[in-house]
Design an enzyme around this catalytic site. Structure first.
Site, PDB file in Angstrom:
ATOM      1  N   ARG A   1       0.842  -1.193   0.000  1.00  0.00           N
ATOM      2  CA  ARG A   1       0.000   0.000   0.000  1.00  0.00           C
ATOM      3  C   ARG A   1       0.876   1.240   0.000  1.00  0.00           C
ATOM      4  O   ARG A   1       2.001   1.221   0.447  1.00  0.00           O
ATOM      5  CB  ARG A   1      -0.916   0.002   1.233  1.00  0.00           C
ATOM      6  CG  ARG A   1      -1.992  -1.092   1.182  1.00  0.00           C
ATOM      7  CD  ARG A   1      -2.820  -1.095   2.473  1.00  0.00           C
ATOM      8  NE  ARG A   1      -3.358   0.223   2.729  1.00  0.00           N
ATOM      9  CZ  ARG A   1      -3.152   0.925   3.845  1.00  0.00           C
ATOM     10  NH1 ARG A   1      -2.430   0.428   4.816  1.00  0.00           N
ATOM     11  NH2 ARG A   1      -3.670   2.108   3.978  1.00  0.00           N
TER      12      ARG A   1
ATOM     13  N   LYS B   1       3.320  -7.753  11.712  1.00  0.00           N
ATOM     14  CA  LYS B   1       2.530  -7.960  10.500  1.00  0.00           C
ATOM     15  C   LYS B   1       2.714  -9.371   9.956  1.00  0.00           C
ATOM     16  O   LYS B   1       3.826  -9.838   9.753  1.00  0.00           O
ATOM     17  CB  LYS B   1       2.944  -6.933   9.456  1.00  0.00           C
ATOM     18  CG  LYS B   1       2.098  -6.960   8.222  1.00  0.00           C
ATOM     19  CD  LYS B   1       2.014  -5.583   7.622  1.00  0.00           C
ATOM     20  CE  LYS B   1       1.511  -5.604   6.202  1.00  0.00           C
ATOM     21  NZ  LYS B   1       1.330  -4.254   5.672  1.00  0.00           N
TER      22      LYS B   1
ATOM     23  N   ARG C   1       0.571   4.225  19.379  1.00  0.00           N
ATOM     24  CA  ARG C   1       1.532   4.976  20.205  1.00  0.00           C
ATOM     25  C   ARG C   1       1.735   4.204  21.511  1.00  0.00           C
ATOM     26  O   ARG C   1       0.846   3.503  21.963  1.00  0.00           O
ATOM     27  CB  ARG C   1       0.991   6.353  20.548  1.00  0.00           C
ATOM     28  CG  ARG C   1       0.918   7.319  19.389  1.00  0.00           C
ATOM     29  CD  ARG C   1       0.298   8.634  19.829  1.00  0.00           C
ATOM     30  NE  ARG C   1      -1.143   8.506  20.100  1.00  0.00           N
ATOM     31  CZ  ARG C   1      -1.733   8.919  21.204  1.00  0.00           C
ATOM     32  NH1 ARG C   1      -1.033   9.465  22.193  1.00  0.00           N
ATOM     33  NH2 ARG C   1      -3.027   8.787  21.372  1.00  0.00           N
TER      34      ARG C   1
HETATM   35  C1  BTN Z   1       0.513  -3.950   2.215  1.00  0.00           C
HETATM   36  O1  BTN Z   1       0.324  -4.382   3.350  1.00  0.00           O
HETATM   37  O2  BTN Z   1       1.177  -2.932   2.020  1.00  0.00           O
HETATM   38  C2  BTN Z   1      -0.103  -4.692   1.062  1.00  0.00           C
HETATM   39  C3  BTN Z   1       0.776  -5.810   0.591  1.00  0.00           C
HETATM   40  C4  BTN Z   1       0.167  -6.571  -0.551  1.00  0.00           C
HETATM   41  C5  BTN Z   1       1.139  -7.565  -1.164  1.00  0.00           C
HETATM   42  C6  BTN Z   1       0.489  -8.452  -2.177  1.00  0.00           C
HETATM   43  S1  BTN Z   1       1.539  -9.783  -2.671  1.00  0.00           S
HETATM   44  C7  BTN Z   1       0.442 -10.192  -3.959  1.00  0.00           C
HETATM   45  C8  BTN Z   1      -0.005  -8.873  -4.565  1.00  0.00           C
HETATM   46  N1  BTN Z   1       0.951  -8.420  -5.544  1.00  0.00           N
HETATM   47  C9  BTN Z   1       1.560  -7.281  -5.167  1.00  0.00           C
HETATM   48  O3  BTN Z   1       2.429  -6.682  -5.834  1.00  0.00           O
HETATM   49  N2  BTN Z   1       1.083  -6.879  -3.987  1.00  0.00           N
HETATM   50  C10 BTN Z   1       0.070  -7.789  -3.472  1.00  0.00           C
END
Ligand code: BTN
Length: 308
Positions: A107, A172, A306
């Site tokens: 993201r 995560k 926080r």
């Molecule tokens: C995040 O938490 O920032 C989102 C991560 C999403 C990763 C997945 S892996 C499969 C798909 N292809 C990508 O390039 N991104 C998502």
């Protein structure tokens, strides 16, 4: 372990060529150990992704709907691949998987570290008729589905960190990137991309505290094709429900896993940082944060917990 000369004989290669191949796999992140005097071996049993095996694990009704499961050795990003596919007319519920991504995306323009074979990189194309308006809340619903799929796999103590990170022990475990395309008020689609950490190399720097399914599973972690089948099953169930009833149908399941509710958070929004106490999500899936007497609602932001 398999010795270099065995591999060379089986593959019809020189030992130097075998060694170069191993070096190439390692450079992509594959967990290949060299055992002195014995040869090479995988650091853990790692099942290769297989569309047939995944389909065989689905209920017959879902198997008929998921006709298009593409497993790639390497792509730039499974999301990007399906966005290209969507533009070229790929059918609803097409699935794309890869063993390794050369340009995995997270993201907010971040990179998603995507080593070979260690994780799951999964994307699904969902088409909608009614325009993008009703799609708010979709990514949270997908988060609920992913959490449930990981729970099906034996994961314990899973939470959701708004909007849709799956966390365990404050670290995560999986992330979701939803990207929409098509017409704002007409036929449109969403590509739902899911990255799950299955077994992270110890020395991997993901830029934030991370954990993996192997670590948090009660009992043995299921093989990768089974994990993928659970994710596909829960996700399609959730999409059917979302189309019929919207995010409201997920509010309780989200609240039950909300890892931020009641906690002091810092919201990084476009207009700066705001400290407050998280108070769950509203009926569209927006984050509610109390700042003293006012209750603010955020549709898009970066949130961190926080120290209290
Ligand atoms: C995040 O938490 O920032 C989102 C991560 C999403 C990763 C997945 S892996 C499969 C798909 N292809 C990508 O390039 N991104 C998502």
């Amino acid at each position: 372990a398999v010795s270099g000369s065995d591999l060379a004989a089986r593959l019809g290669l020189t030992r130097t060529a075998v060694w170069k191949q191993i070096r190439g796999l390692r450079a992509l992140g594959a967990p290949v150990d060299a055992v002195a005097g014995l040869g090479y071996r995988l650091a853990w049993p790692c099942e290769a992704l297989d569309a047939g095996a995944i389909r065989a694990l689905l209920d017959p009704a879902l198997r008929r709907r998921l006709r298009n499961i593409a497993v790639h050795w390497q792509v730039d990003s499974t999301n990007t691949e399906l966005l290209r596919g969507a533009a070229a007319g790929a059918r609803d519920l097409s699935v794309c998987l890869a063993e390794v991504q050369s340009a995995g995306r997270g993201r907010r323009g971040r990179t998603w570290i995507s080593p070979l074979g260690a994780n799951v990189y999964f994307s699904l194309l969902k088409r909608f008729d009614g325009g993008m308006g009703p799609l708010s809340g979709l990514s949270l619903a997908a988060g609920v589905a992913l959490a449930q799929a990981l729970e099906d796999c034996g994961a314990a103590g899973i939470g959701l960190k708004w909007p849709n990170d799956v966390v365990a022990d404050g670290r995560k475990l999986a992330g979701i990137l939803v990207e929409a395309g098509g017409e704002f008020l007409g036929p449109c689609f969403a590509v739902i991309g899911i990255g799950i950490n299955l077994r992270l190399p110890d020395d991997l720097d993901t830029g934030q505290p991370a954990t993996d399914l192997a670590r948090i599973c009660v009992g043995a972690m299921p093989p990768r094709n089974r994990v993928v089948a659970r994710v596909a099953t829960r996700l399609v169930e959730a999409l059917d429900r979302f189309v019929a009833d919207g995010f409201g149908a997920f509010a309780n399941a989200y609240a039950a896993r909300d890892a931020l509710a009641g906690r002091p958070v810092r919201v990084q929004a476009t207009d700066g940082a705001h400290d407050g106490i998280a108070e769950g999500v509203d009926e569209r899936g927006a984050l509610r944060v109390r700042h003293g007497a006012t209750l603010a609602v955020y549709d898009s932001a970066d949130v961190s917990v926080r120290a209290a």
